[in-house]
Design a protein around this motif. Structure first.
Motif, PDB file in Angstrom:
ATOM      1  N   LEU A 101       0.879  -1.164   0.000  1.00 47.30           N
ATOM      2  CA  LEU A 101       0.000   0.000   0.000  1.00 47.30           C
ATOM      3  C   LEU A 101       0.919   1.217   0.000  1.00 47.30           C
ATOM      4  CD1 LEU A 101      -2.858   1.266   0.200  1.00 47.30           C
ATOM      5  CD2 LEU A 101      -2.530   1.332   2.669  1.00 47.30           C
ATOM      6  N   LEU A 102       0.891   1.973  -1.077  1.00 44.88           N
ATOM      7  CA  LEU A 102       1.799   3.102  -1.254  1.00 44.88           C
ATOM      8  C   LEU A 102       1.013   4.403  -1.183  1.00 44.88           C
ATOM      9  CD1 LEU A 102       4.500   4.434  -2.065  1.00 44.88           C
ATOM     10  CD2 LEU A 102       3.935   3.937  -4.450  1.00 44.88           C
ATOM     11  N   SER A 103       1.211   5.129  -0.085  1.00 45.26           N
ATOM     12  CA  SER A 103       0.560   6.423   0.071  1.00 45.26           C
ATOM     13  C   SER A 103       1.505   7.498  -0.447  1.00 45.26           C
ATOM     14  CB  SER A 103       0.264   6.651   1.558  1.00 45.26           C
ATOM     15  OG  SER A 103       0.036   8.009   1.807  1.00 45.26           O
ATOM     16  N   SER A 104       1.005   8.343  -1.343  1.00 45.64           N
ATOM     17  CA  SER A 104       1.907   9.306  -1.966  1.00 45.64           C
ATOM     18  C   SER A 104       1.152  10.479  -2.551  1.00 45.64           C
ATOM     19  CB  SER A 104       2.687   8.606  -3.086  1.00 45.64           C
ATOM     20  OG  SER A 104       3.598   9.490  -3.701  1.00 45.64           O
ATOM     21  N   HIS A 105       1.862  11.606  -2.702  1.00 44.58           N
ATOM     22  CA  HIS A 105       1.297  12.691  -3.513  1.00 44.58           C
ATOM     23  C   HIS A 105       2.174  12.900  -4.744  1.00 44.58           C
ATOM     24  CE1 HIS A 105       4.248  14.890  -1.051  1.00 44.58           C
ATOM     25  NE2 HIS A 105       4.330  15.708  -2.074  1.00 44.58           N
ATOM     26  N   ILE A 106       3.181  12.015  -4.932  1.00 47.96           N
ATOM     27  CA  ILE A 106       4.021  12.081  -6.133  1.00 47.96           C
ATOM     28  C   ILE A 106       3.395  11.178  -7.188  1.00 47.96           C
ATOM     29  CG2 ILE A 106       6.334  11.732  -7.077  1.00 47.96           C
ATOM     30  CD1 ILE A 106       7.380  12.038  -4.177  1.00 47.96           C
ATOM     31  N   LEU A 107       2.707  11.802  -8.122  1.00 46.88           N
ATOM     32  CA  LEU A 107       1.885  11.030  -9.045  1.00 46.88           C
ATOM     33  C   LEU A 107       2.701  10.175 -10.000  1.00 46.88           C
ATOM     34  CD1 LEU A 107      -0.695  13.824  -9.721  1.00 46.88           C
ATOM     35  CD2 LEU A 107      -0.916  11.889  -8.210  1.00 46.88           C
ATOM     36  N   SER A 108       3.890  10.662 -10.403  1.00 48.70           N
ATOM     37  CA  SER A 108       4.713   9.886 -11.336  1.00 48.70           C
ATOM     38  C   SER A 108       5.146   8.568 -10.694  1.00 48.70           C
ATOM     39  CB  SER A 108       5.942  10.694 -11.765  1.00 48.70           C
ATOM     40  OG  SER A 108       6.693  11.066 -10.628  1.00 48.70           O
ATOM     41  N   GLU A 109       5.392   8.613  -9.387  1.00 52.54           N
ATOM     42  CA  GLU A 109       5.797   7.421  -8.635  1.00 52.54           C
ATOM     43  C   GLU A 109       4.657   6.390  -8.623  1.00 52.54           C
ATOM     44  OE1 GLU A 109       8.221   7.776  -4.831  1.00 52.54           O
ATOM     45  OE2 GLU A 109       6.186   7.644  -4.068  1.00 52.54           O
ATOM     46  N   VAL A 110       3.476   6.872  -8.323  1.00 54.45           N
ATOM     47  CA  VAL A 110       2.296   6.007  -8.272  1.00 54.45           C
ATOM     48  C   VAL A 110       2.016   5.405  -9.647  1.00 54.45           C
ATOM     49  CG1 VAL A 110      -0.205   6.010  -7.888  1.00 54.45           C
ATOM     50  CG2 VAL A 110       1.289   7.248  -6.326  1.00 54.45           C
TER      51      VAL A 110
END
Length: 301
Positions: A183-192
């Protein structure tokens, strides 16, 4: 099979509702992105998953166990990386990694050494001397050295440079190849976008969109730049067209995914010299949701 299943999770702090009936699921061997801006409720949800906070309402199951009542048993099979890592200042990075890995109950020295090298970390330094990026590396090395079934990563690349972000992404894909879940929580969209099979977008405590990237891309627009022999007419009459602009290099516009075929057919009659298209990104999807609509009171909701 669902390793993690969140059903109608609600969390209130007094009168403030931080999470409003959210649903989230992570299956075996799947990487799920949990995205939203800072303050949207991602970290609150993760603290509930980890058994640090108690839910006001709803059901949170990890490995079919209750996240609050069975937190100790659950923690034996999960690895967690926070977005802001606090470490014991007088211990070395290596000592902290060993401590975390032993708490997890597994020791794989070869894996540990390989990861320390990959992340370019000096484990002999005291933690008080580490930069934010190096503290993050300690947590990542400890997590990836552990034999867990579920990895909960909350803004895990915070403070890392682009080279280390790439190493992180390689490590996550390796976990997936081993059938692990993330489960990857992120605001870096390229990473997601690079890593995740599915995403759930959270805004102001509510899940506003969930699905696979291909499903969500139906909601976005493709950016196009077209140069033709004759001036294009009639673009405004076509369905699904947005932001049409004429420039010295041709006409640029955004087109909804479902309408690409009729649009191409229309412009081809004007003699295409050059056509460029940029595929829709999660950024587009994200921004369309976060632009929001203004109410009469001027508030964005």
């Amino acid at each position: 099979m669902s390793l993690l299943k969140v059903t109608d999770l609600t969390k209130k702090f007094g009168k403030f509702t931080a999470l409003d009936r959210i649903n989230l699921e992570v299956d075996k061997g799947e990487i799920v992105g949990f995205i939203g801006p800072n303050g949207a409720g991602k970290s609150t949800a993760i603290r509930i998953l980890l058994g640090i906070l108690k839910a006001t309402d709803g059901d949170v199951k990890i490995f079919d166990k209750d996240a609050w009542r069975d937190a100790v048993a659950i923690h034996k099979s999960i690895a967690y990386v926070p977005g802001d890592v606090n470490l014991w200042p007088n211990l070395t990075g290596g000592e902290v990694i060993d401590l975390f890995v032993k708490l997890n109950g597994t020791v794989n020295n070869a894996k540990r050494e390989e990861l320390i090298k990959k992340f370019d970390l000096d484990p002999s330094k005291k933690c008080r001397t580490y930069s934010k990026g190096n503290r993050q590396k300690v947590a990542l090395v400890a997590a990836f050295s552990s034999e867990a079934d579920l990895y909960i990563l909350d803004e895990p690349t915070s403070g890392l440079d682009p080279l280390m972000e790439k190493v992180f992404q390689e490590c996550v894909m390796e976990l997936k190849s081993q059938g692990k879940s993330v489960l990857l929580s992120s605001h870096i969209l390229s990473e997601v976008e690079k890593l995740c099979d599915r995403v759930s977008i959270i805004r102001q405590g509510k899940i506003i969109e969930s699905g696979s990237l291909s499903e969500l891309r139906h909601l976005t627009r493709t950016q196009m730049l077209v140069d033709t022999k004759q001036p294009i007419t009639g673009l405004n009459e076509l369905e699904g067209m947005h932001e049409i602009e004429e420039g010295e290099h041709g006409v640029s516009f955004q087109v909804e995914t479902a309408q690409i075929d009729p649009v191409i057919k229309h412009i081809s009659q004007f003699g295409i010299i050059k056509i460029e298209s940029a595929p829709p990104t999660l950024e587009d999807l994200f921004m369309r949701h976060y632009e929001g609509k203004e109410t009469e009171g001027g508030e964005v909701h």
